[in-house]
Design a protein around this motif. Sequence first.
Motif, PDB file in Angstrom:
ATOM      1  N   ASP A   1       6.393  -8.515   5.485  1.00  0.00           N
ATOM      2  CA  ASP A   1       5.695  -9.560   6.229  1.00  0.00           C
ATOM      3  C   ASP A   1       4.261  -9.696   5.717  1.00  0.00           C
ATOM      4  O   ASP A   1       3.632  -8.707   5.308  1.00  0.00           O
ATOM      5  N   GLU A   2       3.738 -10.910   5.784  1.00  0.00           N
ATOM      6  CA  GLU A   2       2.394 -11.164   5.252  1.00  0.00           C
ATOM      7  C   GLU A   2       1.357 -10.223   5.850  1.00  0.00           C
ATOM      8  O   GLU A   2       0.495  -9.702   5.140  1.00  0.00           O
ATOM      9  N   LYS A   3       1.423  -9.978   7.143  1.00  0.00           N
ATOM     10  CA  LYS A   3       0.415  -9.140   7.802  1.00  0.00           C
ATOM     11  C   LYS A   3       0.453  -7.687   7.330  1.00  0.00           C
ATOM     12  O   LYS A   3      -0.533  -6.946   7.479  1.00  0.00           O
ATOM     13  N   ASP A   4       1.567  -7.273   6.743  1.00  0.00           N
ATOM     14  CA  ASP A   4       1.702  -5.872   6.320  1.00  0.00           C
ATOM     15  C   ASP A   4       1.563  -5.692   4.805  1.00  0.00           C
ATOM     16  O   ASP A   4       1.674  -4.566   4.306  1.00  0.00           O
ATOM     17  N   LEU A   5       1.324  -6.777   4.091  1.00  0.00           N
ATOM     18  CA  LEU A   5       1.348  -6.710   2.625  1.00  0.00           C
ATOM     19  C   LEU A   5       0.338  -5.714   2.056  1.00  0.00           C
ATOM     20  O   LEU A   5       0.684  -4.892   1.201  1.00  0.00           O
ATOM     21  N   LEU A   6      -0.899  -5.778   2.515  1.00  0.00           N
ATOM     22  CA  LEU A   6      -1.929  -4.912   1.941  1.00  0.00           C
ATOM     23  C   LEU A   6      -1.664  -3.449   2.261  1.00  0.00           C
ATOM     24  O   LEU A   6      -1.800  -2.572   1.392  1.00  0.00           O
ATOM     25  N   ASP A   7      -1.257  -3.162   3.504  1.00  0.00           N
ATOM     26  CA  ASP A   7      -0.966  -1.775   3.881  1.00  0.00           C
ATOM     27  C   ASP A   7       0.187  -1.213   3.053  1.00  0.00           C
ATOM     28  O   ASP A   7       0.133  -0.061   2.585  1.00  0.00           O
ATOM     29  N   GLU A   8       1.230  -2.008   2.872  1.00  0.00           N
ATOM     30  CA  GLU A   8       2.374  -1.544   2.097  1.00  0.00           C
ATOM     31  C   GLU A   8       2.010  -1.385   0.619  1.00  0.00           C
ATOM     32  O   GLU A   8       2.494  -0.474  -0.054  1.00  0.00           O
ATOM     33  N   LEU A   9       1.165  -2.272   0.135  1.00  0.00           N
ATOM     34  CA  LEU A   9       0.704  -2.154  -1.252  1.00  0.00           C
ATOM     35  C   LEU A   9      -0.059  -0.847  -1.449  1.00  0.00           C
ATOM     36  O   LEU A   9       0.149  -0.128  -2.435  1.00  0.00           O
ATOM     37  N   LEU A  10      -0.928  -0.519  -0.506  1.00  0.00           N
ATOM     38  CA  LEU A  10      -1.704   0.721  -0.590  1.00  0.00           C
ATOM     39  C   LEU A  10      -0.788   1.948  -0.598  1.00  0.00           C
ATOM     40  O   LEU A  10      -1.031   2.914  -1.336  1.00  0.00           O
ATOM     41  N   LYS A  11       0.256   1.923   0.217  1.00  0.00           N
ATOM     42  CA  LYS A  11       1.196   3.043   0.253  1.00  0.00           C
ATOM     43  C   LYS A  11       1.867   3.235  -1.113  1.00  0.00           C
ATOM     44  O   LYS A  11       2.042   4.368  -1.567  1.00  0.00           O
ATOM     45  N   GLU A  12       2.224   2.119  -1.739  1.00  0.00           N
ATOM     46  CA  GLU A  12       2.878   2.219  -3.041  1.00  0.00           C
ATOM     47  C   GLU A  12       1.898   2.683  -4.130  1.00  0.00           C
ATOM     48  O   GLU A  12       2.288   3.411  -5.040  1.00  0.00           O
ATOM     49  N   ILE A  13       0.625   2.254  -4.009  1.00  0.00           N
ATOM     50  CA  ILE A  13      -0.369   2.689  -4.985  1.00  0.00           C
ATOM     51  C   ILE A  13      -0.584   4.183  -4.891  1.00  0.00           C
ATOM     52  O   ILE A  13      -0.772   4.879  -5.899  1.00  0.00           O
ATOM     53  N   GLU A  14      -0.568   4.718  -3.668  1.00  0.00           N
ATOM     54  CA  GLU A  14      -0.746   6.169  -3.476  1.00  0.00           C
ATOM     55  C   GLU A  14       0.346   6.961  -4.181  1.00  0.00           C
ATOM     56  O   GLU A  14       0.138   8.111  -4.594  1.00  0.00           O
ATOM     57  N   LYS A  15       1.531   6.361  -4.321  1.00  0.00           N
ATOM     58  CA  LYS A  15       2.647   7.067  -4.968  1.00  0.00           C
ATOM     59  C   LYS A  15       2.519   7.099  -6.481  1.00  0.00           C
ATOM     60  O   LYS A  15       3.170   7.913  -7.150  1.00  0.00           O
ATOM     61  N   LEU A  16       1.702   6.215  -7.045  1.00  0.00           N
ATOM     62  CA  LEU A  16       1.586   6.119  -8.506  1.00  0.00           C
ATOM     63  C   LEU A  16       0.784   7.260  -9.082  1.00  0.00           C
ATOM     64  O   LEU A  16      -0.160   7.741  -8.454  1.00  0.00           O
TER      65      LEU A  16
END
Length: 349
Positions: free
Chosen positions: A334-349
Amino acid sequence: MDRRKSRVIYCGNLAIGGDNPIPIQSMTNTDTRNVKSTVKQIHQLEEEGCDIVRVAVLDMDAAKAIADIKKEVNIPIIADIHFDYRLALESVKNGVDGLRINPGNIGDKERVKKVVEACREKNLPIRIGVNSGSVRRDIIEKFNGVNEDSLVYSAMEHIKILEELDYRNIKVSIKTTEIELTVNAYRKIAELTDYPLHLGITEAGTIWSGTIKSAIGIGAMLLDGIGDTLRVSLTGDPIEEIRVGKQILRTIGLLKDKIEIVSCPTCGRTQIDLISLANRAEKVLRNIDKPIKVAIMGCAVNGPGEAREADIGIAGGRGEGLIFKKGEVIKKVDEKDLLDELLKEIEKL
């Protein structure tokens, strides 16, 4: 790109030239005699990532203040000297890490020799700094104006003075306010000598206009493989010079210390608030020390396809978006969760 292979010199413990990283320099705009304010500004520059700082030495009190300033800071300090060789000697005596001085402007050969011997004893580099306002009238007349030939000839003349004293711990700069003239002068001198070159467009302007002017000029030279240190000369807080200098190096690929964000300009296909999302992402990701590329894209057309080279990114849809890695979609959010989910994925990199 292939970098010009310059000789290596040292400013304090900082290696300059060769294949070494390109240091970013700035200059304090405080009164050097005011040790407290000068140290405070240098600390701010250090925190922003400044590698070398230059201070104006207007008189003997300023030269003597260097000793107290050096006790409080970590990065190398360059003394900016004009005309008076005694200020150079006093700065060396008080622990400066290098001089910015033109040998031909400080008097007869004996005075130059005294400065050179003081620098030789402490292995200090001398930066020859030529600009369009410092070329002698006779040189201007000889080359029919201030142009790349008169600028380069002037620099080579100063170099010759030091070389005749068997001193080659030298760095050179040739700056003007004109981009094309500056770039052509650096290209010319880069062919004539292997001394490290300090880049800049002098008196570039305010933060907005000066940033653009400096990015074009300095960027052009760096893309030619020319340049061993740089300064972005802006009318504003010196901290901005460091921010712009670092971003120039990042954009060209010569500095890989932070997240690089790419984002599309938006168009009629965009169905999410991409501008707000991109701005928020830039603020949130600014201080994450991961050398990765993040794409913030407005739609599927400019998403996983055009931004395939990004390590991770967002492609917007109608009230939602896709998160993708290396061009492959990994989840819909969902649009409202995009940035939070992006940050979670960046932490995994």
